[in-house]
Design an enzyme around this catalytic site. Structure first.
Site, PDB file in Angstrom:
ATOM      1  N   ARG A 135       0.861  -1.189   0.000  1.00 56.66           N
ATOM      2  CA  ARG A 135       0.000   0.000   0.000  1.00 56.66           C
ATOM      3  C   ARG A 135       0.893   1.234   0.000  1.00 56.66           C
ATOM      4  NH1 ARG A 135      -2.611   0.246   5.016  1.00 56.66           N
ATOM      5  NH2 ARG A 135      -1.312   2.028   5.561  1.00 56.66           N
ATOM      6  N   GLU A 155       4.457   7.222   2.737  1.00 58.39           N
ATOM      7  CA  GLU A 155       5.294   6.037   2.930  1.00 58.39           C
ATOM      8  C   GLU A 155       4.788   4.922   2.023  1.00 58.39           C
ATOM      9  OE1 GLU A 155       4.905   4.855   6.998  1.00 58.39           O
ATOM     10  OE2 GLU A 155       2.758   4.450   6.844  1.00 58.39           O
ATOM     11  N   ASN A 157       4.160   0.779   2.252  1.00 64.16           N
ATOM     12  CA  ASN A 157       4.006  -0.297   3.229  1.00 64.16           C
ATOM     13  C   ASN A 157       4.212  -1.654   2.565  1.00 64.16           C
ATOM     14  OD1 ASN A 157       2.669   1.260   5.692  1.00 64.16           O
ATOM     15  ND2 ASN A 157       1.698   1.986   3.821  1.00 64.16           N
ATOM     16  N   SER A 162      -2.984  -3.024   5.915  1.00 60.90           N
ATOM     17  CA  SER A 162      -4.320  -3.388   6.387  1.00 60.90           C
ATOM     18  C   SER A 162      -5.418  -2.482   5.839  1.00 60.90           C
ATOM     19  CB  SER A 162      -4.350  -3.368   7.915  1.00 60.90           C
ATOM     20  OG  SER A 162      -4.028  -2.079   8.393  1.00 60.90           O
ATOM     21  N   LYS A 336      11.873   3.104   6.502  1.00 60.29           N
ATOM     22  CA  LYS A 336      11.935   4.531   6.165  1.00 60.29           C
ATOM     23  C   LYS A 336      13.311   4.911   5.638  1.00 60.29           C
ATOM     24  CE  LYS A 336       7.750   4.956   7.740  1.00 60.29           C
ATOM     25  NZ  LYS A 336       7.560   3.551   8.167  1.00 60.29           N
ATOM     26  N   LYS A 414      11.074  10.192  11.466  1.00 60.98           N
ATOM     27  CA  LYS A 414      10.465   8.864  11.358  1.00 60.98           C
ATOM     28  C   LYS A 414      11.479   7.778  11.722  1.00 60.98           C
ATOM     29  CE  LYS A 414       7.194  10.010   7.628  1.00 60.98           C
ATOM     30  NZ  LYS A 414       6.671   9.550   6.324  1.00 60.98           N
ATOM     31  N   GLU A 418       6.227   0.588  11.799  1.00 62.00           N
ATOM     32  CA  GLU A 418       4.920   0.643  11.152  1.00 62.00           C
ATOM     33  C   GLU A 418       3.845   0.647  12.230  1.00 62.00           C
ATOM     34  OE1 GLU A 418       4.894   1.145   8.021  1.00 62.00           O
ATOM     35  OE2 GLU A 418       6.985   0.649   7.650  1.00 62.00           O
ATOM     36  N   GLY A 419       2.616   0.979  11.819  1.00 58.58           N
ATOM     37  CA  GLY A 419       1.485   0.831  12.715  1.00 58.58           C
ATOM     38  C   GLY A 419       0.982   2.103  13.362  1.00 58.58           C
ATOM     39  N   ARG A 510      -8.079   7.231   4.841  1.00 54.08           N
ATOM     40  CA  ARG A 510      -8.160   7.422   6.289  1.00 54.08           C
ATOM     41  C   ARG A 510      -8.175   8.915   6.574  1.00 54.08           C
ATOM     42  NH1 ARG A 510      -2.908   4.167   7.820  1.00 54.08           N
ATOM     43  NH2 ARG A 510      -2.328   5.218   5.887  1.00 54.08           N
TER      44      ARG A 510
END
Length: 536
Positions: A135, A155, A157, A162, A336, A414, A418-419, A510
């Site tokens: 993603r 970024e 992923n 998800s 990153k 950064k 992740e998350g 999002r």
């Protein structure tokens, strides 16, 4: 680039309290009826859930210029190929992420994964195929000199990308609300042709099914490696159901804790098998299950590895003949530091060429146009004066403090995580850097902040509002917001076979309040949203 014809400050359109209440009831009922859901928060989740709550959602979709939405979809194929090629370049990853030369020296989590992968490849890798469900995340950027709005990447992923299935259902919910109410005719942009379809579930399941097919044992299972007490279980279950119903592929779910005792490798073939107690699963007659593909929805943060046994289990899976999604090198490729390294002069061109028409629809120049300035905190000659230099100025002269504040306001730091919930923003940067040891700085990058359109708002709904009544116990809040667009894609690849990929495998939006720097839905910062396409 798109022109700034759409007035973002006029979004969202005004709705009365009665209209908000009716839409909220329709939206939350739809979400609960169609699996746009979470498990409710609790210390432990029962094996058989008996209740759910709707996922955090927006009442209206968010405006995104049609040309930029289509551009993001076009770029995904190139990004799939770029990161597949990075993952297959051992020397590059050793230099950038390794524990001898790269980030792994300063970041123990990254270093442990790299050392495990190094030992595995030294012993001989038995499964050359990698699967990536990717993603690429973007924000709209208003910082261009000519006043145009452009697309900038946040970024890329490569692990546990998800919210694909739930984002598909959020888009369907907004189309339903429009078909039912026409959103009360409040704005001409809200018409059916501006609500793009989203088929993320089928497309992501297609990638997993292709890996299963490449493994070559139809009766094998796909393993979902999951976190204990996972609340976002339905986003994963929809993929499971799609695999069974459309591809006749069965899924088994286990945590690292469970796999520590259930997973074994055949000494000769490296086939991965899971021991199963038939009494616990009466429909399974097998005493063990062969695994074709390992899909990691866990393993991307240090807390997923509380003991050395958890790391050992990850390495057992990595050594197996099963196809991993992702492999450790593909997970490391999503760091990153890799993103920053690729932005350096001439680096991305080592993997993607502007004339690479046989493989991609876009070239290196097109990818670079989506990047903000990035640099390493330990770079002695950064393209922009680093924030820690500003801190040193603060101690030398009074005007240095003003410079430090102005510089920090334009940056985000950064780590290799992740998350959500991991970055350091703006005025938090100077005091953070004062406490960050020099030897740890290689594990961080600095990135120039993306500047989204100002004045954009939305109606955000979270389950369990404290005041029952008009909104039925759901809290609907109008807030100034920022929306992040994610484009999904997948790639199945190896050095021997090259890269087979699907560039556009659906999308995600999002949305968060502007007061929140972070953006993770699972981390509690954002809500699930969708797109209304606009001009400009």
């Amino acid at each position: 680039m798109a022109s700034a014809a759409f007035d973002y400050s006029q979004w969202p359109p005004s709705l009365t309290d009665d209209q908000i209440g009716a839409l909220t009831q329709h939206a939350t009922t739809y979400a609960l009826s169609h699996g746009l859901t979470y498990l409710p928060p609790s210390a432990t989740q029962p094996p058989s859930p008996s209740s759910v709550i709707h996922a955090p959602i927006s009442l209206l979709p968010s405006p995104i210029p049609r040309s930029l939405f289509e551009r993001a979809q076009q770029l995904q194929s190139s990004y799939n190929i770029l990161y597949a090629r990075v993952a297959m370049d051992d020397d590059f990853l050793d230099k950038v992420m390794g524990a001898v030369e790269g980030v792994g020296k300063a970041d123990e989590f990254v270093g442990t994964l790299w050392r495990g992968w190094k030992a595995i490849r030294d012993a001989g890798i038995v499964q050359p195929l990698h699967l990536g469900l990717f993603r690429s995340d973007y924000l709209l950027h208003t910082g261009g000199e000519d006043g145009t709005i452009s697309l900038k990447q946040v970024e890329f992923n490569t692990i546990s990308s998800s919210f694909g299935p739930l984002s598909e259902r959020a888009a369907a919910m907004h189309r339903y609300l429009h078909a039912l109410t026409n959103y009360y005719g409040v704005l001409p942009w809200l018409k059916s042709e501006n609500f793009p379809l989203n088929d993320t579930t089928a497309r992501l399941a297609e990638g997993l099914a292709e890996a299963h097919k490449a493994y070559g044992v139809p009766s094998a299972y796909i393993l979902f490696v999951v976190q204990p007490n996972e609340r976002n279980v339905f986003d994963q279950r929809w993929l499971e159901y799609e695999l069974l119903e459309k591809h006749s592929i069965r899924v088994v779910r286990q945590t690292f804790e469970e796999l520590a005792s259930s997973a074994t490798l055949d000494a000769d073939t490296r086939i991965l098998r899971l021991a199963i107690v038939p009494a616990l699963s009466p429909s399974w007659s097998e005493s063990s299950l062969e695994i074709s593909t390992v899909y990691f929805r866990a393993g991307y943060v240090p807390s997923d590895y509380p003991t050395t046994t958890h790391y050992a289990t990850r390495f057992t899976l990595e050594r197996s003949r099963a196809i991993k999604c992702p492999t450790i090198p593909l997970q490391l490729a999503g760091g990153k530091k890799v993103q920053e390294f690729l932005s350096r002069p001439g680096v991305v061109e080592q993997f993607i060429r502007d004339t690479d028409a046989r493989d991609t629809v876009t070239g290196a120049k097109d990818l670079r146009e989506t990047w903000m300035s990035m640099w390493s905190l330990d770079d002695p000659n950064p393209p922009v004066a680093p924030a820690d230099h500003a801190i040193r100025q603060c101690t030398d002269e009074p005007r240095g403090a003003t410079y430090a504040r102005a510089l920090a306001d334009s940056l985000v730091l950064k780590p290799q995580r992740e998350g959500g919930g991991n970055n350091v923003y703006k005025q938090d940067i100077p005091p953070f850097l004062e406490t960050l040891p020099m030897q740890d700085r290689e594990a961080w990058i600095a990135m120039q902040l993306i500047l989204p359109p100002q004045g954009v708002g939305s109606y955000l709904i979270r389950a369990g509002g404290s005041t029952p009544g008009l909104n039925g116990g759901n809290k609907t809040v109008r807030s100034e917001t920022v929306s992040e667009l994610g484009i999904f894609g997948w790639a199945l690849f190896s050095r021997e076979t090259g890269v087979r990929e699907r560039g556009d495998a659906g999308w995600l939006v999002r949305t968060k309040g502007v007061e929140s720097n972070e953006g993770g839905v699972a981390a509690g910062f954002s809500v699930l949203d969708s797109v209304v396409l606009v001009d400009g």
